[in-house]
Design a protein around this motif. Structure first.
Motif, PDB file in Angstrom:
ATOM      1  N   TYR A 108      -5.602   4.182   0.362  1.00 58.50           N
ATOM      2  CA  TYR A 108      -5.203   3.008   1.145  1.00 58.50           C
ATOM      3  C   TYR A 108      -3.672   2.937   1.218  1.00 58.50           C
ATOM      4  O   TYR A 108      -3.115   2.401   2.177  1.00 58.50           O
ATOM      5  CB  TYR A 108      -5.762   1.750   0.477  1.00 58.50           C
ATOM      6  CG  TYR A 108      -5.337   0.445   1.110  1.00 58.50           C
ATOM      7  CD1 TYR A 108      -6.009  -0.070   2.224  1.00 58.50           C
ATOM      8  CD2 TYR A 108      -4.274  -0.289   0.587  1.00 58.50           C
ATOM      9  CE1 TYR A 108      -5.626  -1.267   2.806  1.00 58.50           C
ATOM     10  CE2 TYR A 108      -3.882  -1.494   1.163  1.00 58.50           C
ATOM     11  CZ  TYR A 108      -4.565  -1.972   2.267  1.00 58.50           C
ATOM     12  OH  TYR A 108      -4.177  -3.165   2.833  1.00 58.50           O
ATOM     13  N   TYR A 109      -2.992   3.496   0.233  1.00 60.49           N
ATOM     14  CA  TYR A 109      -1.541   3.393   0.138  1.00 60.49           C
ATOM     15  C   TYR A 109      -0.816   4.626   0.657  1.00 60.49           C
ATOM     16  O   TYR A 109       0.418   4.666   0.656  1.00 60.49           O
ATOM     17  CB  TYR A 109      -1.148   3.131  -1.320  1.00 60.49           C
ATOM     18  CG  TYR A 109      -1.820   1.906  -1.881  1.00 60.49           C
ATOM     19  CD1 TYR A 109      -1.365   0.631  -1.567  1.00 60.49           C
ATOM     20  CD2 TYR A 109      -2.955   2.014  -2.687  1.00 60.49           C
ATOM     21  CE1 TYR A 109      -2.001  -0.500  -2.044  1.00 60.49           C
ATOM     22  CE2 TYR A 109      -3.598   0.880  -3.178  1.00 60.49           C
ATOM     23  CZ  TYR A 109      -3.124  -0.362  -2.841  1.00 60.49           C
ATOM     24  OH  TYR A 109      -3.756  -1.490  -3.309  1.00 60.49           O
ATOM     25  N   MET A 110      -1.555   5.635   1.120  1.00 61.80           N
ATOM     26  CA  MET A 110      -0.935   6.876   1.570  1.00 61.80           C
ATOM     27  C   MET A 110      -0.043   6.674   2.797  1.00 61.80           C
ATOM     28  O   MET A 110       1.045   7.249   2.892  1.00 61.80           O
ATOM     29  CB  MET A 110      -2.023   7.911   1.883  1.00 61.80           C
ATOM     30  CG  MET A 110      -1.485   9.249   2.380  1.00 61.80           C
ATOM     31  SD  MET A 110      -0.374  10.043   1.200  1.00 61.80           S
ATOM     32  CE  MET A 110      -1.574  10.555  -0.046  1.00 61.80           C
ATOM     33  N   PHE A 111      -0.504   5.844   3.736  1.00 58.45           N
ATOM     34  CA  PHE A 111       0.293   5.607   4.937  1.00 58.45           C
ATOM     35  C   PHE A 111       1.655   5.005   4.578  1.00 58.45           C
ATOM     36  O   PHE A 111       2.680   5.342   5.190  1.00 58.45           O
ATOM     37  CB  PHE A 111      -0.464   4.669   5.894  1.00 58.45           C
ATOM     38  CG  PHE A 111       0.256   4.400   7.176  1.00 58.45           C
ATOM     39  CD1 PHE A 111       0.494   5.418   8.076  1.00 58.45           C
ATOM     40  CD2 PHE A 111       0.703   3.112   7.491  1.00 58.45           C
ATOM     41  CE1 PHE A 111       1.162   5.163   9.276  1.00 58.45           C
ATOM     42  CE2 PHE A 111       1.367   2.852   8.676  1.00 58.45           C
ATOM     43  CZ  PHE A 111       1.590   3.883   9.573  1.00 58.45           C
ATOM     44  N   GLY A 112       1.673   4.140   3.584  1.00 54.28           N
ATOM     45  CA  GLY A 112       2.943   3.566   3.137  1.00 54.28           C
ATOM     46  C   GLY A 112       3.874   4.616   2.564  1.00 54.28           C
ATOM     47  O   GLY A 112       5.088   4.572   2.794  1.00 54.28           O
ATOM     48  N   PHE A 113       3.323   5.582   1.831  1.00 51.93           N
ATOM     49  CA  PHE A 113       4.152   6.664   1.290  1.00 51.93           C
ATOM     50  C   PHE A 113       4.790   7.460   2.425  1.00 51.93           C
ATOM     51  O   PHE A 113       5.979   7.806   2.370  1.00 51.93           O
ATOM     52  CB  PHE A 113       3.309   7.609   0.420  1.00 51.93           C
ATOM     53  CG  PHE A 113       2.747   6.969  -0.812  1.00 51.93           C
ATOM     54  CD1 PHE A 113       3.345   5.863  -1.391  1.00 51.93           C
ATOM     55  CD2 PHE A 113       1.593   7.471  -1.403  1.00 51.93           C
ATOM     56  CE1 PHE A 113       2.830   5.280  -2.539  1.00 51.93           C
ATOM     57  CE2 PHE A 113       1.066   6.893  -2.547  1.00 51.93           C
ATOM     58  CZ  PHE A 113       1.686   5.794  -3.111  1.00 51.93           C
ATOM     59  N   ILE A 114       3.995   7.748   3.437  1.00 50.18           N
ATOM     60  CA  ILE A 114       4.494   8.551   4.550  1.00 50.18           C
ATOM     61  C   ILE A 114       5.595   7.821   5.302  1.00 50.18           C
ATOM     62  O   ILE A 114       6.646   8.396   5.615  1.00 50.18           O
ATOM     63  CB  ILE A 114       3.343   8.921   5.508  1.00 50.18           C
ATOM     64  CG1 ILE A 114       2.364   9.859   4.796  1.00 50.18           C
ATOM     65  CG2 ILE A 114       3.878   9.576   6.781  1.00 50.18           C
ATOM     66  CD1 ILE A 114       1.126  10.182   5.601  1.00 50.18           C
ATOM     67  N   THR A 115       5.382   6.527   5.597  1.00 48.84           N
ATOM     68  CA  THR A 115       6.390   5.773   6.334  1.00 48.84           C
ATOM     69  C   THR A 115       7.684   5.640   5.528  1.00 48.84           C
ATOM     70  O   THR A 115       8.778   5.768   6.089  1.00 48.84           O
ATOM     71  CB  THR A 115       5.877   4.368   6.706  1.00 48.84           C
ATOM     72  OG1 THR A 115       5.428   3.691   5.527  1.00 48.84           O
ATOM     73  CG2 THR A 115       4.730   4.459   7.696  1.00 48.84           C
ATOM     74  N   ASN A 116       7.569   5.430   4.225  1.00 51.25           N
ATOM     75  CA  ASN A 116       8.773   5.356   3.393  1.00 51.25           C
ATOM     76  C   ASN A 116       9.516   6.683   3.384  1.00 51.25           C
ATOM     77  O   ASN A 116      10.748   6.715   3.454  1.00 51.25           O
ATOM     78  CB  ASN A 116       8.403   4.950   1.966  1.00 51.25           C
ATOM     79  CG  ASN A 116       8.256   3.445   1.796  1.00 51.25           C
ATOM     80  OD1 ASN A 116       9.205   2.730   1.542  1.00 51.25           O
ATOM     81  ND2 ASN A 116       7.036   2.964   1.965  1.00 51.25           N
ATOM     82  N   ALA A 117       8.781   7.785   3.302  1.00 51.92           N
ATOM     83  CA  ALA A 117       9.406   9.107   3.303  1.00 51.92           C
ATOM     84  C   ALA A 117      10.103   9.385   4.633  1.00 51.92           C
ATOM     85  O   ALA A 117      11.204   9.956   4.669  1.00 51.92           O
ATOM     86  CB  ALA A 117       8.355  10.183   3.024  1.00 51.92           C
TER      87      ALA A 117
END
Length: 250
Positions: A108-117
């Motif tokens: 569920y939190y993977m998209f947030g990791f990608i956007t932050n990166a």
């Protein structure tokens, strides 16, 4: 052309920094107001609580999805702006689909990791190029360069105090995004969903508000000075035009 007084309405996110130095800045408004904060945090809060309590990913996804849709429908019924809620719905939908498809709640939190990166990469490149990314965004919103792009670009880039402030806040936001990943990725890798969800909530809106507030403190003075110089230049141009007209009439 710089934004005029009648256009200075509350803005959210980075766009709120366009009002720095004019006395119209509000952290609460910048993060969407009390209702916006609740709507932003509630789906993530419900997701982590539901999963921790039930350990049922299917039920958790369904409840979170229903909640996100209800938020948008409520705004529609009340005839309020739905853009923020719709963007939040899209973001939540991506997170939920990712978790559902992978059968792992932590995704569920993977998209947030990608956007932050991605933000780290783009803003980092802008710092290396000495063209601060946040400065580009703020100035683009503040005074849309529909023509004379070179003059618009050089207008704020050649203002050394303002450019320095933009460089500083761009580096600040790179640090915020990097800190999120530094804290949250190890929790993801160790599959600690409860702690990951808690960290995501605490480093979401609260960090967002803090970053905007500190950015405002850094940018307010040089932006106010820059605006005064713009107004003076416009007045000189107007006075010059009046003198030329008077001379032609003589």
């Amino acid at each position: 052309m710089p934004d005029s007084a009648q256009n200075r309405k509350p803005r959210t996110g980075v766009a709120a920094l366009t009002q720095a130095g004019d006395g119209d800045f509000s952290v609460i408004e910048a993060i969407g107001g009390p209702r916006g904060v609740v709507e932003s945090m509630l789906p993530g809060f419900v997701f982590v609580v539901m999963f921790v309590v039930t350990s049922d990913l299917r039920l958790t996804v369904m409840v979170s999805a229903i909640l996100a849709v209800v938020q948008v429908l409520t705004r529609l019924v009340q005839r309020q702006s739905v853009m923020g809620a719709l963007s939040g719905l899209v973001s939540v939908a991506i997170c939920l689909v990712w978790a559902w498809h992978s059968h792992e709640a932590r995704n569920y939190y993977m998209f947030g990791f990608i956007t932050n990166a991605v933000y780290i990469l783009l803003l980092g490149i802008s710092l290396i190029a000495r063209v601060p990314g946040l400065g580009l965004v703020v100035e683009f919103i503040r005074s849309l360069p529909t023509e004379h792009f070179h003059d618009w670009f050089r207008g704020w880039m050649d203002d050394k105090p303002l450019k320095r402030a933009y460089m500083t806040i761009t580096a600040l936001w790179v640090g915020v995004f990097a800190l999120r990943l530094l804290v949250q990725v190890p929790l993801y890798l160790s599959d600690q969903v409860a702690w990951l969800g808690t960290a995501r909530l605490l480093m979401g809106i609260p960090f967002w508000a803090l970053a905007i507030w500190v950015s405002y403190l850094i940018v307010a003075t040089p932006m106010h000075r820059h605006r005064e110089l713009e107004r003076a230049a416009q007045q000189d141009t107007a006075d010059g035009g009046s003198r030329q007209k008077d001379a032609a009439d003589c």
